[in-house]
Every structure is written in structure tokens, then in C-alpha cells.
Design a protein around this motif. Sequence first.
Motif, mmCIF file in Angstrom:
data_model
loop_
_atom_site.group_PDB
_atom_site.id
_atom_site.type_symbol
_atom_site.label_atom_id
_atom_site.label_comp_id
_atom_site.label_asym_id
_atom_site.label_seq_id
_atom_site.Cartn_x
_atom_site.Cartn_y
_atom_site.Cartn_z
ATOM 1 N N THR A 40 7.387 3.913 -4.411
ATOM 2 C CA THR A 40 7.660 5.336 -4.610
ATOM 3 C C THR A 40 9.154 5.560 -4.849
ATOM 4 O O THR A 40 9.552 6.303 -5.758
ATOM 5 N N GLU A 64 1.334 11.645 -1.074
ATOM 6 C CA GLU A 64 1.676 11.032 0.201
ATOM 7 C C GLU A 64 0.859 11.680 1.307
ATOM 8 O O GLU A 64 0.498 12.835 1.236
ATOM 9 N N THR A 120 1.738 6.321 0.293
ATOM 10 C CA THR A 120 1.105 6.851 -0.910
ATOM 11 C C THR A 120 -0.391 6.594 -0.844
ATOM 12 O O THR A 120 -0.813 5.463 -0.635
ATOM 13 N N ASP A 150 1.539 7.306 -7.375
ATOM 14 C CA ASP A 150 2.789 7.978 -7.748
ATOM 15 C C ASP A 150 2.762 8.137 -9.248
ATOM 16 O O ASP A 150 2.155 7.363 -9.967
HETATM 17 MG MG LIG Z 1 4.486 4.909 -2.037
#
Ligand SMILES: [Mg+2]
Lengths: 272, 182
Positions: free
Chosen positions: B17, B32, B47, B51
Motif C-alpha cells: 500500500t 483497509e 488491505t 489497493d
Molecule cells: Mg496493504
Amino acid sequence: MALKGNLRDFSLTQLLNLIHLARKNGILHLENATTKAWLGFREGKLAYGGLNLEENSLVAILYRGKRINAAHYRTIKEKSGSMSDKELGLLLVNAGYLNQQEIVQNIQVYLVRLVHRLFLWEDGNFHFENDAPLPKGKILVRINLENLIMDGTRQLRELDQLKDEIPSLDIALKFCDHPGASVRNLRLNQEEWKVISFINPKNSMKKIAEAVKLNDIEMRKIAFGLIQAGVVEMVKPDGYSAKRTINIGIPHTNPAEQTSLIKRIIQRIRSL
Amino acid sequence: MQTVKMVVTGPFNAGKTAFIRTVSEINVVSTERKISQPAEQVKETTTVAMDFGRITIDQDLVLYLFGTPGQRRFDFMWEILSEGMLGFVVMVDSCKPETFREARMILETFRAYAPTPYVVAANKQDLEDAWGIEDLRIALRLDSQVKLIPCVANDKESVKIILIELLDQILRELEVNTERAS
Ligand SMILES: [Mg+2]
Ligand SMILES: Nc1nc2c(ncn2[C@@H]2O[C@H](COP(=O)(O)OP(=O)(O)OP(=O)(O)O)[C@@H](O)[C@H]2O)c(=O)[nH]1
């Protein structure tokens, strides 16, 4: 730069593999709840070592190896006082007590046993001290790590780890071509030698296992040992790679357009 | 408008991320969630889905960066993700040997089956506990042809280097393709 962690996550066998392949110089320190141990390496070979719980002087090693008896042990200890191992060794050789080769052998046996005991540690922190100074007065030996690594994988009990390390038996093995990778010095058992004789990028591990009559776990264990010893590596079985044409996910374009597109992206990223 | 994408993958907490956030021109749309299981309590969030970052290349071209979730292997998403993908970055936390095995599994899978260019980013090289590059190469069993590059994911220059190395790798593999075709 550090090289540290816990043996649960990175085993002693893996560490020996790393030290062997990188021909490291320095000391591997290990510590669990009760014990501290250290192994000293020169150019990727085991040179000395010990445990904090026991005496590791030459006299003690000779006594433990039953090369001298308890009475001798006490006398030598008294007389040798603050003598270093090297000095004592010389004295013993000159006195015709034993020859140099016997001394070296006894130290080697002690160190191999020490490593075997350390293989049993499931838990414990390790860190590698790069280029640590050599201990003064110690007799240094040179023990190749390949055989110790094979011993370590033979003892492996964590079968899940084997499945992780060797995800599929459809993969083949080939001999590594880096210098120093040699099976000549390996002490292998019959089955391991049989596996060696079938190693070829054409033979998947499944095929080898069938030919040698090994079950999955036995096959994985031997393959993992040979990989860790730095002798073989995994490869796609022949035929698999022939079809390989990369797919870079830019549809409907010719190679020249693809190349120019990538170059545009590179320029843009440089400017960020 | 043409779009292409790259995928950033790797074990839990490797810095995926952070990597995307550092170069993306939009706020990373990451999904998240707070971490509940104590075993994973090394940070506040992880996550869960993906992402998603963006870099506009020029008027006709946009590059998307996708980060895979780190907690579970993403086999089930692989097909969706790899569609239209230029290549991918495998991130490894250089300080956490407990994640090397998973990183190796990801790499092994790719090496055996995915005909896609990739590079490996040895992340968190700014930390004292980071393993050295050559040690990592052996620990991750990367042969000398695979690019293994030191990385600090919240440093823009560092992330740029990784992306450029990957693009360079793609160019090389395209050349091989072309030679083979002719
Ligand atoms: Mg992440
Ligand atoms: N010092 C340092 N910290 C980093 C670096 N990269 C990431 N971090 C930190 O490491 C932690 C994890 O980073 P993330 O980007 O959330 O990792 P992730 O791979 O997305 O994690 P998951 O999605 O949970 O798998 C965060 O606290 C980051 O700030 C780096 O290069 N150096």
C-alpha cells in the motif's frame, strides 16, 4: 545490514545454506531460553564453535571424545594452565600423545555433533556477526557444509514446510552450475543416490519418485536436501517453457507499438 | 484512452500500500480494515480487497497500479488481476524472515507458470534490521537473472527506480519475443 531472526522462521539448515552459498566469514550466534551457542565460519566452511553450557577447550573435546581419560584430563588441565588450544595441541603432538590429524578429527567430530544438537532447536534467536575476528589460540578446522545441510533436512519433521518449499512434484530438478556445487563430496544413502541418477530437466519429481519408489514426503525431503545443499535447483520440466511467449497485456498492437508504449511510460515515470 | 496496469504483490505488511501511495496521483483507494486477530496486530489496518492507484502517462494513456491483499494468497484473484497486466512487483519486507517463505511461494508460482515480467523489491532497506540484498537473494532462491532491488516504499525516488526497472525488464522480454517471432 543485519542477518537475524528466529529459527522458527528461518531454520538452521537454511542458514547453513546461506552461509555456504555466500561463502560467509563470521560468527552465527544462536540463543534459546537456556543456552547460547556460536558457530564460526571461514569462506562458508565451519571453523569452530561452542556452547556456553559446556567447556569447549581442546582438553575437554579430547576427553569427551574419549581420546583421553579422566585422570589425563585433570592432569593436563592442571599443567596446561592458561595455555591456548594451539599451544596445548603442539605440546601433545610433541609429546607423542596423538598426532595432528587426530586432534583435527576430534574437533571436527565435536563440531558436527554440536550442529546436530542445534538442529533440534525449534525455537531460538539467531544473528550473524559478519567478519568477526578469529578467536585467538583456537585450532580452526574446515568442515564443508553440504553434508551438514543434508543431515539437517533428513531430520526435518515439519511436513508443512516441505509442502511450502516444494509446492508441486510436477516440477523437475537440474544440477546447479555454480562453482562449488558438486555431489562428489556428499555422503548420500542409496535412495538419495538413486534420485541423483534420475536428475534431468526432462524428469518431473513425480516421475523420479515413481522410478525410485518413494512416497511424496520422501521425495520432497530428498529434493529439499539437495536444493539446500546447493547441488540442484527446481526448473520447469522441459517442454513447458517452449511455449513461453510473454503476455504483456497490451492487446491489438504490434511489437513496435508495444515498445514505444513502454518507453512512454518510462519517460513519464522518470519525470514524476 | 488506453489503460494498462501493473500489479504489486507480496506477503502481509510488506509495504504494498505504501508503495502505491507514494507514486499514485489519486488517493489510493484501498479497502483497509482494522485488524482484529491478535496474531496480525503489528499495525492498525490491512488491505482486504485491493489497493488501486493511478499515474496518467499522457493524453491517451493511463497506468493503474493494483496492490493485492497481503493476508491471504491471492490465487483466486490472479486471473482477474493478470488480465491486461504489463508486469508485477513482488515486495518483501527485508526485516521479516518469517515472511520469506510466503514470498518464495508467490515467486515459485510465478516462475513456474506466469509468463509475465516481474522484479522483486527488497523493501524497508532503511531499517536497521533489514537483511542485505545478497543474503535475501539466497534466502528467496532468486537466480542471478531475476532483478532484486533495494527499496524504501515511502521514498518516491526509490519507488520510481523499481517501476523503471520493471519497465526495462518488460522491454527486454519484448525484444526476446520479437527475436523469437522473426
Ligand atoms: Mg496493504
Ligand atoms: N521504515 C519503513 N517502513 C515502511 C516501508 N514500507 C512500508 N513501511 C511501513 O510498513 C507498514 C506496512 O506497510 P503497508 O503499506 O500497509 O503494507 P501492505 O503490504 O500494504 O500490508 P497489507 O495490505 O496488510 O498486506 C506500514 O506501517 C508502513 O508505514 C519502508 O520502506 N520503510
